[in-house]
Write a protein that holds these residues in place. Structure first.
Motif, short mmCIF file in Angstrom:
data_model
loop_
_atom_site.label_atom_id
_atom_site.label_comp_id
_atom_site.label_asym_id
_atom_site.label_seq_id
_atom_site.Cartn_x
_atom_site.Cartn_y
_atom_site.Cartn_z
N GLU A 25 5.80 0.16 -10.66
CA GLU A 25 5.08 -1.12 -10.57
C GLU A 25 5.84 -2.09 -9.66
O GLU A 25 5.25 -2.80 -8.86
CB GLU A 25 4.91 -1.72 -11.96
CG GLU A 25 3.87 -0.97 -12.80
CD GLU A 25 3.85 -1.36 -14.26
OE1 GLU A 25 2.92 -0.92 -14.99
OE2 GLU A 25 4.76 -2.10 -14.70
N GLY A 28 5.48 -1.09 -6.02
CA GLY A 28 4.20 -1.58 -5.51
C GLY A 28 4.28 -3.04 -5.10
O GLY A 28 3.75 -3.44 -4.05
N ARG A 242 -3.70 9.93 -12.08
CA ARG A 242 -3.00 8.78 -11.51
C ARG A 242 -3.89 7.55 -11.65
O ARG A 242 -5.07 7.58 -11.33
CB ARG A 242 -2.62 9.04 -10.04
CG ARG A 242 -3.75 9.43 -9.11
CD ARG A 242 -3.25 9.44 -7.65
NE ARG A 242 -4.10 10.22 -6.77
CZ ARG A 242 -5.20 9.77 -6.18
NH1 ARG A 242 -5.65 8.54 -6.42
NH2 ARG A 242 -5.90 10.55 -5.37
N ARG A 244 -3.41 4.62 -10.12
CA ARG A 244 -3.55 3.90 -8.85
C ARG A 244 -4.19 4.83 -7.82
O ARG A 244 -4.40 6.00 -8.08
CB ARG A 244 -2.17 3.45 -8.35
CG ARG A 244 -1.47 2.49 -9.29
CD ARG A 244 -2.04 1.08 -9.24
NE ARG A 244 -1.31 0.17 -10.12
CZ ARG A 244 -0.27 -0.57 -9.76
NH1 ARG A 244 0.21 -0.49 -8.53
NH2 ARG A 244 0.32 -1.37 -10.62
N GLY A 245 -4.45 4.29 -6.65
CA GLY A 245 -5.04 5.10 -5.59
C GLY A 245 -4.06 6.13 -5.06
O GLY A 245 -2.91 6.22 -5.52
N VAL A 248 -0.53 3.21 -1.85
CA VAL A 248 -0.68 1.78 -2.19
C VAL A 248 -1.77 1.10 -1.35
O VAL A 248 -2.28 0.05 -1.74
CB VAL A 248 0.65 1.01 -2.05
CG1 VAL A 248 1.58 1.33 -3.18
CG2 VAL A 248 1.30 1.26 -0.72
N ARG A 264 -7.15 5.62 -18.99
CA ARG A 264 -6.11 4.69 -19.45
C ARG A 264 -5.96 4.75 -20.98
O ARG A 264 -4.87 4.51 -21.51
CB ARG A 264 -6.41 3.26 -19.01
CG ARG A 264 -6.01 3.01 -17.56
CD ARG A 264 -6.04 1.54 -17.22
NE ARG A 264 -5.68 1.31 -15.83
CZ ARG A 264 -4.44 1.26 -15.35
NH1 ARG A 264 -3.41 1.43 -16.17
NH2 ARG A 264 -4.21 1.03 -14.07
#
Length: 322
Positions: A25, A28, A242, A244-245, A248, A264
């Motif tokens: 995190e 990112g 995953r 996130r994509g 980033v 999630r």
């Protein structure tokens, strides 16, 4: 049925996974702040895979190699978080002296043979490491992590064929997070179970729930022990996701909000927290303490990286094969 692990081990696994999550995190955020540039692929959501697998091996002895989603694995193997962060920021204190960056973490000390930017390029290299183990009659294994889409690459099939013919102690691990960049694996592969690709090489196979770190660890412990004993390869499909994509810069518009929310709810950290509470391995307020402890580690890692010096110009001529 989930096998019981000691309370001590559960706490260690939770802290390790939480460290991976909070580091990523922060990575990112640093990227958005333009503290470093280039490609950056986050591991958020897949932490149970690295923790479950890499605690099942002999760290610093067995060989490990992966693709470009490679920030968390070396930290699980024992690399200081600050050293990983320094590499990201291109600092000389990084694991590759700032020359590798996000996609090319490396550590000779921990036998982490790198992250690799070429899709599937690590698979033949892992096979080579396993060949070296066999040639030298070493009591070791090689672990090779790859993405689901990398199993469509030609060198994946060539390497598995060689490993099967020569009985090499290589554990090929497909981290099936359901997407190769922005394309669902269901659109690019006719199989519903990717581990079935092992059948073409008369190779052992296994499917692992990579959202549950207890299952991942216990299954991988058996797989590693068996591979060490028989010196025969295996193809393992670890099912994960995953959050996130792909990188980033990928907003992930190819997935519905409902799909991501459903996944999630099965977050590896949430699942492990439930197991710990049920087993009385920790109390609710312990998790706040874990957060504080990990936050301090992450900020110390960022401070170390930011305070570290840039490489000198003569670094250009070091570690070059002439």
């Amino acid at each position: 049925m989930t096998q019981k692990l000691s309370n001590q081990l559960l706490v260690a696994f939770y802290k390790e996974m939480l460290l991976g999550r909070r580091l990523e995190e922060r990575v990112g955020q640093l990227y958005v702040q333009q503290k470093f540039s280039g490609f950056c692929h986050l591991y958020i959501g897949q932490e149970a895979v690295s923790t479950g697998c890499l605690n099942a091996i002999r760290k610093g002895q067995d060989y490990v190699i992966t693709g470009y989603r490679d920030h968390v694995a070396p930290v699980v193997l024992g690399m200081e978080p600050g050293v990983m962060m320094a590499e990201l920021l291109g600092k000389v204190t990084g694991c590759a002296r700032g020359k590798g960056g996000s996609m090319h973490m490396f550590s000779e000390k921990f036998r982490f043979m790198g992250g690799h930017g070429i899709v599937g390029g690590q698979v033949p290299l892992a096979t080579g490491a396993a060949w070296k183990i066999k040639y030298n009659k070493e009591d070791l294994v090689a672990l090779c992590f790859l993405g689901d889409a990398a199993s469509n690459q030609g060198q994946f099939h060539e390497a598995l064929n060689m490993a099967a013919i020569w009985d090499l102690p290589c554990i090929f691990i497909i981290e099936n997070n359901k997407y190769g960049m922005g394309t669902a694996i269901s659109r690019t592969c006719s199989l519903t179970t990717l581990a079935d690709r092992a059948k073409a090489y008369n190779m052992r196979q296994a499917v692992v729930d990579g959202r549950n770190v207890v299952n991942t660890y216990t299954q991988m412990k058996e797989i590693v022990d068996e591979t060490r004993k028989t010196s025969k390869p295996i193809l393992v499909e670890i099912q994960t996701y995953r959050f996130r994509g792909h990188s980033v810069s990928d907003p992930g518009n190819y997935r519905t909000k409902e799909e991501v929310e459903k996944e999630r709810a099965r977050d590896c950290l949430v699942l492990l927290k439930d197991i710990m509470l049920n087993q009385k391995a920790a109390k609710e307020d312990d998790f706040e303490k874990f957060e504080e402890e990990i936050a301090d580690k992450v900020e110390a890692a960022v401070a170390f990286a930011e305070d570290s010096p840039e490489p000198e110009l003569d670094e250009l001529y070091k570690h070059v094969l002439v």
